[in-house]
Design an enzyme around this catalytic site. Structure first.
Site, PDB file in Angstrom:
ATOM      1  N   GLU A 228      26.375 -26.556  40.437  1.00  0.00           N
ATOM      2  CA  GLU A 228      25.836 -27.381  41.522  1.00  0.00           C
ATOM      3  C   GLU A 228      26.054 -26.583  42.797  1.00  0.00           C
ATOM      4  OE1 GLU A 228      26.493 -30.270  44.555  1.00  0.00           O
ATOM      5  OE2 GLU A 228      27.683 -31.069  42.908  1.00  0.00           O
ATOM      6  N   CYS A 265      27.634 -31.354  50.182  1.00  0.00           N
ATOM      7  CA  CYS A 265      26.427 -30.696  49.652  1.00  0.00           C
ATOM      8  C   CYS A 265      25.187 -31.551  49.902  1.00  0.00           C
ATOM      9  CB  CYS A 265      26.596 -30.415  48.169  1.00  0.00           C
ATOM     10  SG  CYS A 265      27.151 -31.852  47.255  1.00  0.00           S
TER      11      CYS A 265
HETATM   12  P1  NAP Z   1      32.569 -20.595  46.642  1.00  0.00           P
HETATM   13  O1  NAP Z   1      32.862 -19.510  47.590  1.00  0.00           O
HETATM   14  O2  NAP Z   1      31.326 -20.475  45.849  1.00  0.00           O
HETATM   15  O3  NAP Z   1      33.816 -20.696  45.652  1.00  0.00           O
HETATM   16  C1  NAP Z   1      33.814 -21.623  44.581  1.00  0.00           C
HETATM   17  C2  NAP Z   1      34.561 -21.028  43.402  1.00  0.00           C
HETATM   18  O4  NAP Z   1      33.840 -19.928  42.882  1.00  0.00           O
HETATM   19  C3  NAP Z   1      35.930 -20.536  43.765  1.00  0.00           C
HETATM   20  O5  NAP Z   1      36.796 -20.846  42.706  1.00  0.00           O
HETATM   21  C4  NAP Z   1      35.742 -19.043  43.884  1.00  0.00           C
HETATM   22  O6  NAP Z   1      36.887 -18.338  43.501  1.00  0.00           O
HETATM   23  C5  NAP Z   1      34.658 -18.772  42.877  1.00  0.00           C
HETATM   24  N1  NAP Z   1      33.793 -17.656  43.244  1.00  0.00           N
HETATM   25  C6  NAP Z   1      33.050 -17.543  44.367  1.00  0.00           C
HETATM   26  N2  NAP Z   1      32.329 -16.408  44.338  1.00  0.00           N
HETATM   27  C7  NAP Z   1      32.639 -15.789  43.168  1.00  0.00           C
HETATM   28  C8  NAP Z   1      32.222 -14.574  42.563  1.00  0.00           C
HETATM   29  N3  NAP Z   1      31.345 -13.757  43.166  1.00  0.00           N
HETATM   30  N4  NAP Z   1      32.736 -14.249  41.361  1.00  0.00           N
HETATM   31  C9  NAP Z   1      33.627 -15.069  40.757  1.00  0.00           C
HETATM   32  N5  NAP Z   1      34.069 -16.220  41.291  1.00  0.00           N
HETATM   33  C10 NAP Z   1      33.569 -16.589  42.480  1.00  0.00           C
HETATM   34  O7  NAP Z   1      32.550 -22.035  47.318  1.00  0.00           O
HETATM   35  P2  NAP Z   1      33.418 -22.571  48.517  1.00  0.00           P
HETATM   36  O8  NAP Z   1      34.698 -21.855  48.621  1.00  0.00           O
HETATM   37  O9  NAP Z   1      33.444 -24.012  48.427  1.00  0.00           O
HETATM   38  O10 NAP Z   1      32.513 -22.085  49.707  1.00  0.00           O
HETATM   39  C11 NAP Z   1      31.816 -22.969  50.450  1.00  0.00           C
HETATM   40  C12 NAP Z   1      30.333 -22.847  50.188  1.00  0.00           C
HETATM   41  O11 NAP Z   1      30.016 -23.504  48.970  1.00  0.00           O
HETATM   42  C13 NAP Z   1      29.637 -23.591  51.258  1.00  0.00           C
HETATM   43  O12 NAP Z   1      29.077 -22.667  52.151  1.00  0.00           O
HETATM   44  C14 NAP Z   1      28.613 -24.439  50.550  1.00  0.00           C
HETATM   45  O13 NAP Z   1      27.344 -23.884  50.700  1.00  0.00           O
HETATM   46  C15 NAP Z   1      28.946 -24.398  49.120  1.00  0.00           C
HETATM   47  N6  NAP Z   1      29.383 -25.689  48.570  1.00  0.00           N
HETATM   48  C16 NAP Z   1      28.549 -26.411  47.852  1.00  0.00           C
HETATM   49  C17 NAP Z   1      28.965 -27.597  47.281  1.00  0.00           C
HETATM   50  C18 NAP Z   1      28.079 -28.414  46.454  1.00  0.00           C
HETATM   51  O14 NAP Z   1      28.477 -29.497  46.040  1.00  0.00           O
HETATM   52  N7  NAP Z   1      26.884 -27.975  46.124  1.00  0.00           N
HETATM   53  C19 NAP Z   1      30.266 -28.039  47.428  1.00  0.00           C
HETATM   54  C20 NAP Z   1      31.117 -27.251  48.148  1.00  0.00           C
HETATM   55  C21 NAP Z   1      30.674 -26.075  48.694  1.00  0.00           C
HETATM   56  P3  NAP Z   1      38.051 -17.943  44.553  1.00  0.00           P
HETATM   57  O15 NAP Z   1      38.251 -19.153  45.412  1.00  0.00           O
HETATM   58  O16 NAP Z   1      39.231 -17.663  43.692  1.00  0.00           O
HETATM   59  O17 NAP Z   1      37.554 -16.766  45.298  1.00  0.00           O
END
Ligand code: NAP
Length: 488
Positions: A228, A265
């Protein structure tokens, strides 16, 4: 804690967690439905019994506010209890029984019985912005356990202590190996490639989700990945609604944009208003009244400020209101920006999710221009129309047909997702990696199951839900009829 921290190295932790999950899988899958339901209810009680302490730890790490966090714990309990009810009702097994028919055309038909069975151990990547409802015991975990699948959670490093605490409390209430928590980006990547893991649930950014989706697909044995990701959540206001109640609509819009500092989101990222509207003053006053506040962490704030600056300095964009940037790197900068539908079509880079309290207002001149612009939008989790019920009927039909989203909202707001059977929290890419599925509501369970058809299988070799005596008393659809509980 002001930001997410680098997770300490966890030598072998992921392999151990995956091995324990593999060992736990057969017993979890074999539990009777009432026993599985009581595990879920036990987890709900555990959350309730420890709510004050859990909320305090979560507040220290996320700064989301204790009231909001207590509310989120309650929502997480409700989700667990809903899945307990779903399990007990048994319909999620989707049992179908087609008796043999020697006179079937073009050939005699054998006895065919079909049901859903658990996929096996599931990896769950928890979200930054919902430390309970989309984290260790959140909807992905609850639905996977309900399906009969053990779970290994990759904790979000925005709330590592809370993740461990929740994981420890949950482990005490579950069979050994049914739930464990691992930390760190590399461990997360390892988890997706662990042979024991049979599916992945993810809530987070489009870039992170895409990287892990590609990893899941590149395994020698590719596995389903339910991500998601990002969503713009457009809101369209018709000319009639704008004239009748424009001032009220924009007040509610700013409240929805700024709820939880815009870290949802489902935040409305685009507002379509008819050109010539006279709401600028209301918009400016409403957004200026939004207080700055702490974002989830400096990593979110840095990304938010960078995206906001790119949008605000774009030659096709005019700021309606842009708060001064505070020195504290974690503090939000509420903002509204404006552009035209023509500019959006010419500059698709304007269609970028800005995760925080900001949104882009797009003015359109005609219905045709509005529809043409909507056709260029990426898939979304939600899309909203504000219209006048009778006056706008024809236009509303055209708009709802043009909007490309998993949930269509009429005269309401997308923030706040009800946890119900009919809810769909999903949508076409980039909202999710699988437009068929939802991560909220009882249907979320189907992500963790696969159908098996049994052909001419002797009664005693069939799983209980497929037997004629129906010992588990689950709904059975017999010969294409409506599902019922009577013995076939
Ligand atoms: P994120 O950076 O995508 O991180 C989420 C998870 O994925 C974390 O456990 C992270 O690990 C891991 N991860 C991220 N990039 C990775 C990669 N290249 N390879 C392997 N693992 C990876 O999400 P976030 O920290 O919540 O960042 C916020 C962004 O997410 C916002 O800008 C928003 O757009 C989006 N968001 C969307 C929703 C939704 O419901 N759709 C909800 C929240 C956030 P680590 O933390 O260990 O690095």
């Amino acid at each position: 804690m002001s930001s997410r921290t680098a997770a300490p190295s966890q030598d072998g932790a992921t392999a151990r967690a995956a091995a324990q999950a593999r060992a736990a899988a057969p017993a979890l899958a074999a539990l009777s439905l009432p026993d599985r339901a009581s595990l879920l209810r036990g987890l709900s009680h555990t959350l309730g019994d420890n709510a004050a302490h859990l909320a305090a730890v979560a507040e220290d790490e996320t700064r989301l506010g204790v009231n909001r966090l207590r509310g989120e714990i309650r929502r997480t309990q409700v989700q667990l209890e809903m899945f307990a009810d779903v399990v007990e009702a048994g319909a999620f097994l989707d049992v179908m029984i087609d008796p043999p028919d020697p006179s079937a055309q073009p050939a005699p038909r054998p006895d065919i019985r079909r049901m859903l069975v658990p996929l096996g151990p599931v990896a769950v990547f928890s979200a930054s912005n919902f430390p309970f409802a989309f984290s260790v015991l959140g909807g992905d975990t609850a639905s996977a356990l309900a399906a009969g699948c053990p779970v290994v959670v990759k904790a979000h490093e925005g709330h590592p202590r809370l993740s461990d605490l929740t994981g420890e409390l949950a482990a005490d209430a579950l069979p050994a190996g049914a739930l464990s928590v691992v930390h760190g980006r590399e461990e997360g990547r390892r988890l997706v490639t662990e042979p024991a893991i049979r599916a992945v649930g993810f809530t987070g950014s489009t870039s992170g989700g895409r990287a892990l989706f590609d990893l899941a697909g590149s395994r020698p044995d590719p596995i389903p990945f339910y991500g998601e990701l990002g969503s713009l959540n457009p809101v369209v206001v018709t000319p009639a609604a704008c004239a009748a109640r424009g001032a009220d609509i924009v007040l509610e819009y700013v409240a929805s944009v700024s709820l939880g500092q815009g870290q949802f989101c489902t935040k409305p990222g685009l507002l379509f208003l008819p050109a010539g509207h006279t709401l600028e003053h209301h918009l400016r006053r409403a957004i200026a009244a939004v207080p700055s506040g702490p974002l989830l962490g400096s990593w979110i704030s840095t990304a938010y400020r960078a995206t906001l600056e790119e949008l605000a300095t774009h030659p096709a964009v005019t700021p309606v209101h842009l708060a001064a940037t505070p020195d504290d790197t974690r503090t939000s900068v509420p903002a509204l920006l404006a552009t035209t539908a023509e500019s959006v079509r010419a500059h698709p880079e304007l269609l970028t999710e800005c995760f925080g309290p900001a949104s882009l207002i797009i003015t359109y001149t005609t219905t045709d221009e509005l529809l043409e612009t909507l056709s260029t939008l990426p898939g979304g989790l939600t899309a909203t129309v504000h219209g006048q019920e009778h006056e706008d009927e024809l236009l509303a039909r055209r708009l709802t047909a043009a909007l490309h989203a998993g949930r269509l909202i009429w005269n309401g707001w997308p923030t706040g997702v009800a946890v119900t059977a009919a809810m769909h929290h999903g949508g076409p890419w980039p909202a999710t990696t699988s437009p068929l599925h939802t991560s909220v509501g009882s249907r979320a369970i189907s992500r963790w199951m696969r159908p098996v058809a049994y052909q001419n299988m002797p009664e005693r070799l069939l799983p209980a839900p497929l037997r004629r005596a129906n010992p588990w008393n689950v709904p059975q659809q017999v010969d294409g009829g409506l599902p019922g509980r009577s013995a076939s």
